[in-house]
Write a protein that holds these residues in place. Sequence first.
Motif, PDB file in Angstrom:
ATOM      1  N   GLU A   1      -1.204   9.144  -2.168  1.00  0.00           N
ATOM      2  CA  GLU A   1      -1.749   9.309  -3.519  1.00  0.00           C
ATOM      3  C   GLU A   1      -2.069  10.770  -3.811  1.00  0.00           C
ATOM      4  OE1 GLU A   1      -3.861   4.867  -3.828  1.00  0.00           O
ATOM      5  OE2 GLU A   1      -5.070   6.670  -3.460  1.00  0.00           O
TER       6      GLU A   1
ATOM      7  N   LYS B   1      -2.130   5.766  -7.828  1.00  0.00           N
ATOM      8  CA  LYS B   1      -3.455   5.231  -7.515  1.00  0.00           C
ATOM      9  C   LYS B   1      -3.843   4.156  -8.524  1.00  0.00           C
ATOM     10  CE  LYS B   1      -8.163   6.676  -6.329  1.00  0.00           C
ATOM     11  NZ  LYS B   1      -9.088   7.817  -6.166  1.00  0.00           N
TER      12      LYS B   1
ATOM     13  N   GLN C   1      -0.042  -0.367  -6.142  1.00  0.00           N
ATOM     14  CA  GLN C   1      -0.609  -1.428  -5.306  1.00  0.00           C
ATOM     15  C   GLN C   1      -0.730  -2.730  -6.093  1.00  0.00           C
ATOM     16  OE1 GLN C   1      -4.070  -0.761  -2.431  1.00  0.00           O
ATOM     17  NE2 GLN C   1      -5.086  -1.637  -4.199  1.00  0.00           N
TER      18      GLN C   1
ATOM     19  N   HIS D   1       2.423   8.062  -4.392  1.00  0.00           N
ATOM     20  CA  HIS D   1       2.029   6.680  -4.656  1.00  0.00           C
ATOM     21  C   HIS D   1       0.994   6.691  -5.777  1.00  0.00           C
ATOM     22  CE1 HIS D   1       0.165   2.687  -3.965  1.00  0.00           C
ATOM     23  NE2 HIS D   1       1.332   2.377  -3.430  1.00  0.00           N
TER      24      HIS D   1
ATOM     25  N   ILE E   1      -3.603   2.270   7.447  1.00  0.00           N
ATOM     26  CA  ILE E   1      -2.904   2.055   6.174  1.00  0.00           C
ATOM     27  C   ILE E   1      -3.654   2.717   5.024  1.00  0.00           C
ATOM     28  CG2 ILE E   1      -2.334   0.263   4.472  1.00  0.00           C
ATOM     29  CD1 ILE E   1      -1.571  -1.511   6.878  1.00  0.00           C
TER      30      ILE E   1
ATOM     31  N   ALA F   1       0.801  -1.222   0.000  1.00  0.00           N
ATOM     32  CA  ALA F   1       0.000   0.000   0.000  1.00  0.00           C
ATOM     33  C   ALA F   1       0.836   1.275   0.000  1.00  0.00           C
ATOM     34  CB  ALA F   1      -0.931   0.012   1.216  1.00  0.00           C
ATOM     35  N   TRP F   2       2.061   1.208   0.552  1.00  0.00           N
ATOM     36  CA  TRP F   2       2.883   2.417   0.660  1.00  0.00           C
ATOM     37  C   TRP F   2       4.174   2.364  -0.150  1.00  0.00           C
ATOM     38  CZ3 TRP F   2       2.967   3.081   6.759  1.00  0.00           C
ATOM     39  CH2 TRP F   2       1.644   3.286   7.194  1.00  0.00           C
TER      40      TRP F   2
ATOM     41  N   GLN G   1      -2.283   5.775   2.774  1.00  0.00           N
ATOM     42  CA  GLN G   1      -2.208   5.552   1.329  1.00  0.00           C
ATOM     43  C   GLN G   1      -2.937   6.665   0.569  1.00  0.00           C
ATOM     44  OE1 GLN G   1      -4.611   2.532  -0.702  1.00  0.00           O
ATOM     45  NE2 GLN G   1      -2.716   1.661  -1.528  1.00  0.00           N
ATOM     46  N   HIS G   2      -4.075   7.080   1.079  1.00  0.00           N
ATOM     47  CA  HIS G   2      -4.831   8.181   0.453  1.00  0.00           C
ATOM     48  C   HIS G   2      -3.996   9.462   0.427  1.00  0.00           C
ATOM     49  CE1 HIS G   2      -8.124  10.856  -0.600  1.00  0.00           C
ATOM     50  NE2 HIS G   2      -7.835  11.589   0.463  1.00  0.00           N
TER      51      HIS G   2
ATOM     52  N   LYS H   1     -10.151   0.748  -1.505  1.00  0.00           N
ATOM     53  CA  LYS H   1      -9.878   0.983  -0.090  1.00  0.00           C
ATOM     54  C   LYS H   1     -11.012   0.449   0.788  1.00  0.00           C
ATOM     55  CE  LYS H   1      -6.971   5.035  -0.912  1.00  0.00           C
ATOM     56  NZ  LYS H   1      -6.904   4.837  -2.381  1.00  0.00           N
TER      57      LYS H   1
END
Length: 223
Positions: free
Chosen positions: A131, A138, A39, A136, A123, A33-34, A127-128, A45
């Motif tokens: 992104e 999406k 991913q 990161h 997490i 996730a990170w 992650q949001h 999510k």
Amino acid sequence: MAAAMTFCMVAVAELTGEKEIIFPEIAALVTGAWLARKQPWNVSKTVLWITITLSAFAGVAIVKHIHVSLPFQLALAFVFTMVILTAFGTTFVPIVCACILPVFIGTDSHVYTLSVSIMALIIIMVQHLLEKNGLHEKKAFEEIGISKQVLARNAMRIALFLLVAMPPLYFGHLYFIAPPIIVGYVELSDRNSTARQSPLTIWLLFIVSSVLGYLAKEANISM
């Protein structure tokens, strides 16, 4: 951040004395996730949080309420996760470990369920933010429909799991089918998995990780 997440999980478990808080698969979750550029799982999510919470809850419930031998409990947990993967149309295989781990170690406390649910939520939120700030990539969730091919693949997964897992379980050799091995099996049984492109690397990772875990355990015993 990934190391801090793992450290905080262990620290909270030590401070509270609640060992059920420790969920080893958290390392895989933060990596995917990170740390990964994209991913690796086909999951949204919302589906990620729902499926892993349901799986953790089911694993604890099996230990707490279904009083059969360990091989049958593990088989039931594995079948449950295959149903969840099919029903939600996802390839989020870490739910297999979330469900099987409490059965494997005999956890009947829903502190484990709450811990898994909260850590998954953390997490997802991080992650949001990653992104949103362009750190990161999406990945859009494309739900996998329930087809004959999907049902046949999951039925084959269940059949092979039972065939391979039952003998070592019967003779009490649990670590032949430790949860990470089962997750690896499910991942590699998907023909679209990128892990299949580097089988030697995956094999070496399993070997090196198991040796390091064994040495860490031996060092702890010696101390």
